[in-house]
Design an enzyme around this catalytic site. Structure first.
Site, short mmCIF file in Angstrom:
data_model
loop_
_atom_site.label_atom_id
_atom_site.label_comp_id
_atom_site.label_asym_id
_atom_site.label_seq_id
_atom_site.Cartn_x
_atom_site.Cartn_y
_atom_site.Cartn_z
N LYS A 208 41.36 48.02 32.88
CA LYS A 208 42.11 48.59 33.70
C LYS A 208 42.32 50.08 33.90
O LYS A 208 41.93 50.58 32.85
CB LYS A 208 43.36 47.63 33.59
CG LYS A 208 43.42 46.37 34.07
CD LYS A 208 44.67 45.28 34.16
CE LYS A 208 44.53 44.19 34.79
NZ LYS A 208 45.94 43.46 34.87
N ARG A 242 43.00 38.01 28.29
CA ARG A 242 42.07 37.75 29.56
C ARG A 242 41.16 38.99 29.61
O ARG A 242 41.55 40.07 29.76
CB ARG A 242 43.05 37.91 30.87
CG ARG A 242 42.23 37.25 32.03
CD ARG A 242 43.14 37.13 33.32
NE ARG A 242 42.10 36.64 34.42
CZ ARG A 242 41.61 37.58 35.48
NH1 ARG A 242 41.81 39.02 34.89
NH2 ARG A 242 41.11 37.13 36.30
#
Length: 265
Positions: A208, A242
């Site tokens: 991210k 995740r």
């Protein structure tokens, strides 16, 4: 939790699964993730990157359901999560074999979500977000302490979920969702404070902006940084990661568990 993106526009291009009639690509990737040690396969057909295109429920189901059915048939023992914020998609996905619902909206984008999850008695990943994937970058101002706001958000959502019979809940603080990189790093540093709620926490940090932007890199270059922040998350109490890169995450889990046996999943 290994990410299988059934989308043409997810922010990390290498995570996108080809839309094939025979599902060769998704099955190949699912098998590789399971062999690498994934505990859960997370299938998503709606890109939630900032500013992503809003697609219809019909298109989301068209992308998701055949691939889900193929993965369920090929790997009957696998735990499968579906990443969706739509109750109608949840109902179809559970009927097709999904075990877990991973809702980025925390029930804010579909008023029927909580009741549907309660009726179907499936575990639920409750994430924090403000706005939508299209508008969330406009909602990064917090009037109070950000962790306190998350605790209050989760507390209120849990009351509503439990009233509808949902008992198996995992909390996702929503790194990058209506949060600047600096806010996400503060949240990661204080992740243990969410343990006051007594529920397992999922950390979805993989590649991210909070990983690559401070380093001046791209998502494609962010694997080492992802491993570093995943390790921080584990040390601060995360119970599930995740990730796009399962083998590297599994190594982090095993080594943290070796060094700190009390943190073993």
């Amino acid at each position: 939790m290994g990410i299988l993106n059934l989308t043409p526009d997810s922010f990390f291009a290498d995570s996108r699964v080809a839309d094939q009639a025979n599902h060769t690509d998704v099955l190949r990737r699912a098998e590789a993730m399971l062999k690498a040690g994934a505990a859960v396969l997370d299938l998503g057909a709606y890109s939630s990157r900032p500013g992503a295109e809003d697609i219809s429920a019909t298109e989301e189901q068209r992308r998701l359901l055949p691939a889900l059915a193929a993965v369920r048939e090929a790997f009957p023992e696998a735990l499968i999560s579906v990443d969706t914020f739509r109750a109608a998609v949840v109902a179809e996905a559970v009927a097709a074999g999904a075990d877990i619902i991973n809702d980025i909206s925390g029930g804010t984008l579909d008023a029927e979500m909580f009741a549907t999850v309660g009726r179907l008695r499936v575990p639920y990943v409750l994430m924090h977000i403000r706005g939508t994937p299209q508008t969330m970058t406009q909602h990064t101002e917090y009037a109070h302490d950000i962790v306190l706001e998350l605790v209050r958000y989760f507390r209120d959502k849990l009351v509503a979920l439990r009233a509808l019979g949902v008992v198996d809940v995992v909390l996702d603080p929503g790194f990058g969702f209506a949060k600047t990189p600096a806010q996400s790093h503060e949240l990661l540093r204080r992740l243990q404070e969410l343990q006051v709620l007594g529920l397992p926490v999922l950390a979805a940090l993989s590649r991210k902006g909070m990983v690559y932007k401070p380093l001046g890199l791209t998502a494609a270059e962010a694997l080492p940084g992802t491993v570093a922040l995943n390790t921080v998350a584990l040390l601060n109490g995360a119970r599930l990661l995740r990730v796009h890169d399962v083998a590297e995450a599994v190594q982090a889990v095993r080594l943290v568990s070796q060094t700190y046996p009390s943190l073993a999943p």
